[in-house]
Design an enzyme around this catalytic site. Sequence first.
Site, mmCIF file in Angstrom:
data_model
loop_
_atom_site.group_PDB
_atom_site.id
_atom_site.type_symbol
_atom_site.label_atom_id
_atom_site.label_comp_id
_atom_site.label_asym_id
_atom_site.label_seq_id
_atom_site.Cartn_x
_atom_site.Cartn_y
_atom_site.Cartn_z
ATOM 1 N N LYS A 187 0.831 -1.196 0.000
ATOM 2 C CA LYS A 187 0.000 0.000 0.000
ATOM 3 C C LYS A 187 0.866 1.245 0.000
ATOM 4 O O LYS A 187 0.435 2.334 -0.375
ATOM 5 C CB LYS A 187 -0.890 0.012 1.264
ATOM 6 C CG LYS A 187 -1.769 -1.186 1.402
ATOM 7 C CD LYS A 187 -2.411 -1.218 2.802
ATOM 8 C CE LYS A 187 -3.189 -2.507 2.955
ATOM 9 N NZ LYS A 187 -3.311 -2.889 4.377
ATOM 10 N N LYS A 234 17.119 3.919 2.021
ATOM 11 C CA LYS A 234 17.977 3.808 3.202
ATOM 12 C C LYS A 234 19.188 2.972 2.810
ATOM 13 O O LYS A 234 19.218 1.757 3.029
ATOM 14 C CB LYS A 234 17.246 3.044 4.324
ATOM 15 C CG LYS A 234 16.200 3.807 5.087
ATOM 16 C CD LYS A 234 15.791 2.942 6.286
ATOM 17 C CE LYS A 234 14.409 3.237 6.757
ATOM 18 N NZ LYS A 234 13.924 2.267 7.754
ATOM 19 N N ASP A 240 14.701 -0.555 1.401
ATOM 20 C CA ASP A 240 15.339 -0.771 2.697
ATOM 21 C C ASP A 240 16.426 -1.842 2.504
ATOM 22 O O ASP A 240 17.505 -1.538 2.007
ATOM 23 C CB ASP A 240 14.226 -1.188 3.667
ATOM 24 C CG ASP A 240 14.667 -1.303 5.097
ATOM 25 O OD1 ASP A 240 15.490 -0.497 5.527
ATOM 26 O OD2 ASP A 240 14.165 -2.203 5.807
HETATM 27 P P1 IMP Z 1 12.899 -4.308 1.789
HETATM 28 O O1 IMP Z 1 13.603 -3.278 0.947
HETATM 29 O O2 IMP Z 1 12.608 -5.577 1.090
HETATM 30 O O3 IMP Z 1 13.615 -4.520 3.101
HETATM 31 O O4 IMP Z 1 11.468 -3.826 2.222
HETATM 32 C C1 IMP Z 1 11.000 -2.585 2.032
HETATM 33 C C2 IMP Z 1 9.628 -2.514 2.668
HETATM 34 O O5 IMP Z 1 9.743 -2.493 4.105
HETATM 35 C C3 IMP Z 1 9.000 -1.210 2.285
HETATM 36 O O6 IMP Z 1 8.234 -1.338 1.111
HETATM 37 C C4 IMP Z 1 8.182 -0.867 3.500
HETATM 38 O O7 IMP Z 1 6.900 -1.450 3.399
HETATM 39 C C5 IMP Z 1 8.925 -1.504 4.659
HETATM 40 N N1 IMP Z 1 9.779 -0.498 5.364
HETATM 41 C C6 IMP Z 1 11.124 -0.427 5.345
HETATM 42 N N2 IMP Z 1 11.571 0.607 6.076
HETATM 43 C C7 IMP Z 1 10.473 1.219 6.567
HETATM 44 C C8 IMP Z 1 10.274 2.385 7.409
HETATM 45 O O8 IMP Z 1 11.201 3.090 7.850
HETATM 46 N N3 IMP Z 1 8.984 2.696 7.704
HETATM 47 C C9 IMP Z 1 7.915 1.976 7.247
HETATM 48 N N4 IMP Z 1 8.065 0.890 6.453
HETATM 49 C C10 IMP Z 1 9.323 0.519 6.122
#
Ligand code: IMP
Length: 174
Positions: free
Chosen positions: A41, A129, A101
Amino acid sequence: MAEKVNVLLSEEEVDAKIKAIGEQISKDYAGKQVHLVCVLKGGSFFMCELAKRITVPVSLDFMSVSSYGSETKSSGVVKIVKDLDEPIKGKNVLVVEDIVDSGRTLSYLMEMLKDRGPESLRLCTLLDKPERRVVDVHVDYTGFQIPDEFVVGYGLDYDQRYRNLPYIGVISFE
Ligand code: IMP
Ligand code: MG
């Protein structure tokens, strides 16, 4: 425990950045149609604002993914909760995400979409990040690089809340 949200990026800063990215995308896709793929979302608020700033023809689709759980998360396998409505073969696809992330979700998703034969495939994220990256993922358009802090607003949630904040804030617990 009371939650407090401190502004990291103001509404004005975020809006100005989205406008700039929209202008860049409009230049890069001149003479083409761009097909925005929103990752639900979190990506929805960003995608709507971005779409309004793009001047080339735009079409949209949505998908929803979830991680398979902590033990398989390191494999980067994600489950498709809602797939796209339309095929992307031959389209200029631009994936729109709220945040990159670890990069696990996006690297899996981009590989999967690539296999469907789009004309082009790029990634646009409002936030990045970089310190948290575990899997390498190529980002074509980034709004802001932010430090390793948990942020909310502009689509990003804490326990499904705060997505509607018109700015990006850092949440703390007192
Ligand atoms: P990744 O890059 O696979 O670790 O996941 C990214 C997902 O984690 C994003 O699409 C968000 O839904 C969630 N996420 C990562 N960091 C944050 C944050 O600081 N706040 C809220 N959701 C986050
Ligand atoms: Mg997300």
